[in-house]
Design an enzyme around this catalytic site. Sequence first.
Site, PDB file in Angstrom:
ATOM      1  N   CYS A 148      -4.419   6.247  -3.841  1.00 45.74           N
ATOM      2  CA  CYS A 148      -3.759   5.135  -4.323  1.00 45.74           C
ATOM      3  C   CYS A 148      -2.781   4.936  -4.804  1.00 45.74           C
ATOM      4  O   CYS A 148      -2.519   5.261  -5.907  1.00 45.74           O
ATOM      5  CB  CYS A 148      -4.823   3.851  -4.825  1.00 45.74           C
ATOM      6  SG  CYS A 148      -4.356   2.238  -5.614  1.00 45.74           S
TER       7      CYS A 148
ATOM      8  N   CYS B 279       0.749  -1.334   0.412  1.00 46.32           N
ATOM      9  CA  CYS B 279      -0.243   0.517   0.109  1.00 46.32           C
ATOM     10  C   CYS B 279       0.710   1.266   0.155  1.00 46.32           C
ATOM     11  O   CYS B 279       1.495   1.550   0.535  1.00 46.32           O
ATOM     12  CB  CYS B 279      -0.743  -0.558   1.359  1.00 46.32           C
ATOM     13  SG  CYS B 279      -1.760   1.924   1.403  1.00 46.32           S
TER      14      CYS B 279
END
Length: 275
Positions: free
Chosen positions: A219, A75
């Site tokens: 993201c 992530c």
Amino acid sequence: MNIQFSKMHGLGNDFMVIDNVTQNVFLSKDTISRLADRNFGIGFDQLLMIEPPYDPELDFHYRIFNADGSEVEQCGNGARCFARFVKMKGLTQKRIINVSTAKGKIQLKIEHDGNITVDMGKPILEPAKVPFEAQKEEKTYILRVEDHTVLCGVVSIGNPHCVVLVDDIDNAPVETLGPLLENHERFPNKVNVGFLEIKSRDHARLRVWERGVGETLACGTGACAAAVVGQLQDKLNPHCTIELPGGELRLFWQPGQSVKMTGTADFVFDGQIQI
């Protein structure tokens, strides 16, 4: 069990962050899912768990869990929040931090302006390693989705991404095509889906449907994937800015090298919860 945590975000992609260096916390998949609920829990896109290093040459290990409780490999926005958290909490005094994730090693650098640069490693383009079912590596793949044909780029930035170029990001079919591609049979581990509008060779806009989460405000790995696919398709320069709903990230990538991403990481509050 009483758990101390922090709430943080990277461009609106929000996290519950738990220091498991000084605590001893274990959370089941169901518990994580309940904590992620924005009405009945803390509310977050992902949970980040900071742990002691598995490798003595590294500084930390960290684990990432989606809102549905599933553990994921990487992530980008979380990595930036991770770096700010360990510095802010006094877990390290270093400005360059080496950590491991489920997918490998990454390096985090806290810049003097407070932004954080993450060396995300080299992108994975070989289909079997993404994983993605294809006969050979291509810059553009053709997918059949119900009655439609979709052209896309496919890459792993520690987690799998499918990037679709669109003419108008504001009207892109994120909520309809996103989940269909996420669960497409050619992605055995499912996939994150990016919708990319090229504004110039230095600037693009992106919306991402995240695997196991849905659309998020930002993201980081999705922005990295978009920069790689945009360059492979000769649409973007090595240095470019990716604009997401939550803000901008600066990206740098050249073929054969690691992807580097620079952006903010913001602290929101500290809290504790009884499990």
